[in-house]
Design a protein around this motif. Structure first.
Motif, PDB file in Angstrom:
ATOM      1  N   GLN A   1       0.820  -1.212   0.000  1.00 32.11           N
ATOM      2  CA  GLN A   1       0.000   0.000   0.000  1.00 32.11           C
ATOM      3  C   GLN A   1       0.854   1.263   0.000  1.00 32.11           C
ATOM      4  O   GLN A   1       0.451   2.278  -0.560  1.00 32.11           O
ATOM      5  N   ASP A   2       2.032   1.204   0.610  1.00 31.85           N
ATOM      6  CA  ASP A   2       2.909   2.383   0.628  1.00 31.85           C
ATOM      7  C   ASP A   2       3.376   2.746  -0.777  1.00 31.85           C
ATOM      8  O   ASP A   2       3.600   3.917  -1.081  1.00 31.85           O
ATOM      9  N   LEU A   3       3.508   1.734  -1.637  1.00 30.41           N
ATOM     10  CA  LEU A   3       3.918   1.987  -3.016  1.00 30.41           C
ATOM     11  C   LEU A   3       2.747   2.469  -3.848  1.00 30.41           C
ATOM     12  O   LEU A   3       2.901   3.333  -4.713  1.00 30.41           O
ATOM     13  N   ILE A   4       1.563   1.938  -3.570  1.00 30.15           N
ATOM     14  CA  ILE A   4       0.391   2.251  -4.371  1.00 30.15           C
ATOM     15  C   ILE A   4      -0.230   3.595  -3.996  1.00 30.15           C
ATOM     16  O   ILE A   4      -0.653   4.363  -4.858  1.00 30.15           O
ATOM     17  N   ALA A   5      -0.280   3.889  -2.705  1.00 25.29           N
ATOM     18  CA  ALA A   5      -0.991   5.069  -2.205  1.00 25.29           C
ATOM     19  C   ALA A   5      -0.581   6.373  -2.881  1.00 25.29           C
ATOM     20  O   ALA A   5      -1.452   7.189  -3.232  1.00 25.29           O
ATOM     21  N   PRO A   6       0.721   6.636  -3.084  1.00 26.38           N
ATOM     22  CA  PRO A   6       1.081   7.916  -3.711  1.00 26.38           C
ATOM     23  C   PRO A   6       0.513   8.084  -5.117  1.00 26.38           C
ATOM     24  O   PRO A   6       0.251   9.208  -5.551  1.00 26.38           O
ATOM     25  N   GLU A   7       0.319   6.982  -5.831  1.00 26.44           N
ATOM     26  CA  GLU A   7      -0.217   7.060  -7.185  1.00 26.44           C
ATOM     27  C   GLU A   7      -1.739   7.187  -7.191  1.00 26.44           C
ATOM     28  O   GLU A   7      -2.332   7.704  -8.127  1.00 26.44           O
ATOM     29  N   VAL A   8      -2.381   6.719  -6.113  1.00 22.41           N
ATOM     30  CA  VAL A   8      -3.842   6.682  -6.067  1.00 22.41           C
ATOM     31  C   VAL A   8      -4.436   8.024  -5.665  1.00 22.41           C
ATOM     32  O   VAL A   8      -5.406   8.502  -6.250  1.00 22.41           O
TER      33      VAL A   8
END
Length: 304
Positions: A273-280
């Motif tokens: 989630q730490d990798l995905i969250a900035p893009e979301v």
């Protein structure tokens, strides 16, 4: 009075290249308590998703599925039905909410009928749910759990094969606030596609099964989730979802549109989630899940 509890999982279909064939059961559930009462009429209580929106009577999808199942079993329709629905699967987001409701209704009717499984086998349940849904890709994982491959034979009869994904697979769903109906999304697809694109997807779908069950490596999953059959054609109806898929894939996250969308599904083998969250960003609800291994569950209150 007779009562049965049904729990059905959310599902994600297509998984990128496996259009109308691949499906995955997720650890997010709707729960339905169905009771046959001695009084006439249908009464539906809904908590969570769809509360205040869905039909509280005969028009409710679970009730419709129950009615169809009773007719298929050839047993009398009950006069009084009470449903208590605790919904967690978002509606019209590409996570199989309608399949879950249809499966719950059919299973409830079978469990509450005197003839039970003698009148409606597991294969019959699958065929009837597919008939009501129009396609089996969400129905199969909802009923059996795990990763499923679905197809229909020359007579139109649906079949499915359950596979066990690698235990390291951790699906992540990104759910937007906007909705999109499956019918609208299907309406954007062309009647014909280039042979090259069809061939491309055949290879990617085969690779995806291998990646999900044997080698869930990020690079392999990224290649295996490429698609040329449906996502590009549906993109105009869910531009935010298409853009998110593109951004996630650009940073190496295997991401696809879940089912008909607009939810985005990403595959991970860790807490990503730490990798995905900035893009979301803030306009989406991000939730990491497990693969549900068993599918629909039927219990009678007195046996719990």
């Amino acid at each position: 009075m007779r009562t049965v509890d049904i729990r059905v999982p959310a599902t994600s279909a297509n998984l990128g290249p496996g259009y109308d064939a691949l499906g995955l059961a997720l650890s997010l559930y709707d729960e339905v308590t169905a009771t046959l009462t001695g009084e006439r009429g249908v009464h539906v209580v809904v908590e969570g998703e769809g509360a205040g929106e869905v039909d509280p009577g005969e028009g409710h999808l679970v009730v419709k599925a129950m009615r169809v199942a009773y007719d298929r079993m050839g047993v009398p329709q009950p006069e009084g039905i009470h449903l208590h629905c605790r919904n967690r699967i978002p509606h019209a987001r590409g996570l199989g909410s309608s399949s879950a409701a249809v499966c719950a209704g059919i299973l409830a009717a079978r469990a509450l009928a005197d003839s039970g499984e003698n009148a409606l086998s597991d294969d019959d349940v699958y065929a009837l749910a597919t008939e009501m849904e129009g396609h089996p890709d969400n129905v199969a994982p909802c009923l059996s759990g795990g990763l499923t491959v679905s197809w229909s034979d020359h007579t139109g009869l649906p079949h499915s094969l359950k596979l066990v994904p690698d235990q390291r697979i951790r699906p992540v769903v990104c759910v937007p606030s906007t909705r999109l109906s499956t019918e609208a999304a299907r309406g954007l697809l062309p009647k014909d596609v280039p042979h090259e694109d069809a061939s491309f997807n055949v290879g990617r779908a085969a690779l995806l099964i291998a990646a999900l069950t044997q080698r869930p490596e990020p690079g392999l999953l990224l290649a295996a989730t490429e698609d040329r059959l449906h996502q590009q054609y549906r993109a105009p109806a869910m531009r935010q979802s298409a853009d998110l898929v593109e951004r996630l894939r650009a940073v190496g996250v295997p991401a696809v549109v879940s089912g008909a969308g607009p939810t985005v599904l990403a595959f991970s083998t860790s807490d990503s989630q730490d990798l995905i969250a900035p893009e979301v960003g803030n306009d989406w609800h991000i939730q990491q899940m497990d693969v549900d291994p068993v599918g629909a569950n039927v219990q009678f209150p007195e046996t719990r």
